[in-house]
Structure formats: C-alpha cells, structure tokens
Design an enzyme around this catalytic site. Structure first.
Site, PDB file in Angstrom:
ATOM      1  N   GLY A 208       6.461  42.080 -21.034  1.00 61.97           N
ATOM      2  CA  GLY A 208       6.802  41.670 -22.391  1.00 61.97           C
ATOM      3  C   GLY A 208       5.615  41.808 -23.306  1.00 61.97           C
ATOM      4  N   ASN A 209       5.659  41.141 -24.424  1.00 60.11           N
ATOM      5  CA  ASN A 209       4.517  41.154 -25.336  1.00 60.11           C
ATOM      6  C   ASN A 209       4.426  39.813 -26.056  1.00 60.11           C
ATOM      7  OD1 ASN A 209       6.239  41.361 -27.744  1.00 60.11           O
ATOM      8  ND2 ASN A 209       6.682  43.413 -26.954  1.00 60.11           N
ATOM      9  N   ARG A 210       3.425  39.690 -26.904  1.00 61.40           N
ATOM     10  CA  ARG A 210       3.108  38.375 -27.471  1.00 61.40           C
ATOM     11  C   ARG A 210       3.904  38.049 -28.731  1.00 61.40           C
ATOM     12  NH1 ARG A 210      -3.122  38.028 -28.288  1.00 61.40           N
ATOM     13  NH2 ARG A 210      -2.549  35.925 -28.936  1.00 61.40           N
TER      14      ARG A 210
END
Ligand code: CTP
Length: 402
Positions: A208-210
């Site tokens: 995923g990412n932030r």
C-alpha cells in the site's frame, strides 16, 4: 459554506434532541448564525437555555409569534434563513411537514421559506419503517428536501435497528451541500478519486502507500458544497467520506479503474487525487504465505495507468506527490497524462501532505502561470483546486485526449 450562513435549526421532540445541542454548537463555532426553534415536545427533552447559551442568540419556542425585534416570527425567520434543518425530525414532525401544517413556529417557517430543507429523522425503528413515515419522507424528498438516512444501532429503548440520529459531522456535510445547491457547479457532475490502493499478496498482506484520503475527501466535500453532484471513488483511507457525496469503496488499482469507468460516465470533471500503486504482486496467494527460513522475492507486474485508461471529454485534474524536482516532474506529467491541471505537492517535508492536516501545493496548468497555495488546511487547498475546476469548466477548455 457554513460560515456566515443563517440557519434555522428546528428541534423536535425525540431523545436525540440532546444531540441537536452539539449541532447548534458546532454550527455556531463554524460561523453560522443559528436560530433555534423548539417544538413543544423538544422542550421536554432540552430546555431553551442550553441552546441560548450555545448559540448566544434568542431561542424560539413553539408558540412564539413575534421576535424580540417585534417582527412576525415565522415570516422573519423564514425570509432570512439560508437553510432550515430539522434535527432530530420525529415521525410526528415529518407528518406535519409533509402535510404542510403550520401548527407551531417550526412548521410555519417550513411553509414560509424558500430556503432548502434538511431533515434528519430519528425515532424507534418500527416508527421509521412504518409505511406512513416512509410516505411522508417520500413526499418531502419529492419536494426537494434533503433527507439524511438515520444510522443503525442501539436506540434509547434498547431496541436495535435503523433510527439513530447520525453524527453531527454527517448533518454538517448535508447542510453544507444544501447551502451550496445554487453554487457554480450546480448541474455539474464531478468525480473525485481519493485514498490509496492496496495490492494483496495473500489474504492478509498488501502493498500500500501512506495516502490518508484526507485531501481527496476534502475535494469531494468542496465539490458538493459548490452544488456538484459528486461521486467519490475511495481507496484505503483513515477518514470517513462526506455524507453529501456518492461514495464507492475500492481496494486495488484494478477495482479503482472499474469504479472510475462507471463514475466518469456523463461527468463534467475528474479530479484524480488517489495514490494509485504502480505495481502489484504477480500472484495473489489464496492462503496466508508462510515463512520459509530464507530470503524471499516478490514478482511485481505493472498496474494500468488509470488516467491514461479512462476516456476523455471532461476536465481532468491530476495530483502528484513528489520528493525531488517537483515542478519539472509536474510539467512532464501534465503533458504525458493530458491533464488540464496538475496539483503537485512536495512530500519530502514532514509537516504537509500525507496524513498531515495541512498542505502546500502548486497548481500547474499548460497555459497559465503556476499558482502556489501556501501552507494551509486541506479544505482550503480543496477550495483552491475547485476554483480551478470552475474556471476550466467555464472556459470549456477541455476535450477528449488525442
Ligand atoms: N495515476 C493513475 N494511475 C496510476 C498512477 C497514477 O491514474 N497507475 C494518477 C494519479 O492519481 C495522479 C497522477 O496519475 O493524479 C500522477 O500520479 P503519480 O503517482 O505521480 O504518477 P506516476 O505516473 O505513477 O509517476 P511516478 O513514476 O512518479 O509514480
């Protein structure tokens, strides 16, 4: 939207009347002038003094006929109202509103005002589900009222079901959109993508990412508050979507693309704020991957570029989070993705972007000087981006990508 608005808050007699005190307080804090009107039954639950103290204004009781300024109360309040909010709206209040009765000050205002009506029903689930209540709600909706669906959960009686007054935040969102109904995006359809994508390796792990989704959620809220019918395609996010927009939840880039293909049908503008992962695992294991006691490798395949995969014919605004050479990269992306505008933020700094409440961006357009929005709230950044969308739509400076 809410700052400077004159809101009549008609509180009717259900146990959720105490929650209307929070709404009155929040609206006042947001800069609205709130005139509280109590039904007779509401006073059994919460007294006028509570609302008077919270709003710092006179509170009107069911039988009030004149204001303190010697004006006819229902005429005066109806005329100057920007919106009438009925919260909580009891079954009885809905019946009286639907019938067009004027048997207390609140219903008399409803009959006299041209301002939008927002009703938040709250009652026992059986009363809410009753055909009579549903018919009254249908009548009010057909007349243009915005009805906020009650939440499911535990009622004061101990019963479980649909009938709880939604959180204040939800009521504020619906009110914001009602106040903005005649805004510059009236009649327009705006699609916003927000949040991050998740690409699963197995049933429990993902890449995923932030992205927190905060900026995109503010963009969707801002579009709704300018009068747009707003569709939000929301990936992983740590914030709730606004109640005033039509939200589709997704996880992977492929799901986001499928949802966007549907959402952009007939739209006027797409604001592509989502942080879309560029790669996904080549395989997704059916069961949880086990430690093997040695180094492991992950094969990745490329995700589609969503902007390049979607059709054109509408205004397209992209977002880019860059750590280096942010303006040069932005200009390259603007061209490559055939965007009308690209909003770039420098995420190499801890106090902005991602989960931070504040953001600083530069809006890059092909034919205009760069516009920097100095460090401010994500809501203010959203307002600046929507100004650009309004401008682009007004200029009809868009066409299908070549
Ligand atoms: N975007 C997209 N599809 C992708 C990746 C990004 O539509 N697979 C969109 C984003 O939503 C954003 C814009 O493209 O509006 C720029 O995103 P960014 O991640 O900066 O672009 P990339 O092309 O992935 O470039 P980079 O190599 O810098 O990640």
């Amino acid at each position: 939207m809410i700052a400077g608005a004159r809101v009549v808050l008609y509180v009717t007699g259900g146990i959720a009347a105490y929650k209307a005190a929070d709404l009155a307080s929040r609206l006042t804090q947001a800069g609205a002038a709130v005139d509280v009107v109590l039904s007779r039954a509401a006073e059994e639950f919460v007294g006028p003094l509570t609302f008077e103290a919270l709003t710092q204004r006179a509170v009107y009781r069911a039988d009030a006929s004149m204001t303190r300024g010697h004006q006819i109360a229902h005429v005066h309040l109806a005329r100057r109202a920007d919106a009438l909010v009925v919260a909580p709206a009891t079954a009885d209040a809905l019946a009286r509103l639907a019938q067009g009765r004027a048997d207390d000050l609140g219903t008399a205002i409803a009959l006299s005002t041209a301002a939008p009506l927002v009703a938040a029903p709250a009652m026992e689930p059986a009363m809410y589900a009753h055909a009579a209540t549903q018919a009254n709600l249908a009548t009010l909706r057909a007349r243009g009222a915005r009805v906020i669906d009650p939440d499911c959960g535990r009622l004061a009686s101990g019963a479980q079901g649909k009938g709880r007054l939604p959180p204040t935040e939800t009521l504020m969102d619906m009110l914001g959109a009602a106040l903005g109904r005649d805004g510059p995006l009236r009649g327009r359809v705006v699609v916003v993508s927000a949040g991050g994508t998740r690409e699963f390796l197995d049933p429990v792990r993902f890449i995923g990412n932030r992205a927190s989704g905060r900026q995109g959620v503010e963009l969707a809220r801002a579009a709704a508050n300018l009068g747009a019918a707003t569709r939000l395609v929301l990936g992983a996010a740590s914030v709730d979507p606004p109640a005033s927009v039509d939200t589709t939840r997704v996880e992977s880039a492929d799901e986001m693309l499928a949802a966007l293909r549907q959402a952009v049908d007939g739209c006027d503008a797409l604001i592509m704020n989502a942080a879309v992962g560029d790669y996904r695992p080549a395989r997704r294991a059916v069961s949880k991957l086990k430690r093997r006691g040695s180094a492991a490798q992950l094969d990745l395949v490329e995700n589609p570029d969503l902007l390049r995969s979607l059709p054109g014919g509408f205004v397209r605004v992209g977002f880019a989070a860059e750590t280096d050479d942010h303006l040069a990269n932005a200009r390259a992306k603007l061209r490559a993705k055939r965007l009308d505008a690209l909003v770039v933020n420098d995420v190499g700094r801890a106090d902005r972007g991602f989960a931070a409440a504040a953001n600083e961006v530069t809006i890059v357009r092909p034919d205009r000087p760069d516009q920097t929005v100095p460090l401010t709230s994500k809501a203010a950044v959203a307002a600046a981006v929507l100004d650009v969308v309004v401008d682009l739509l007004a200029a009809a400076a868009h066409g299908p990508p070549a």
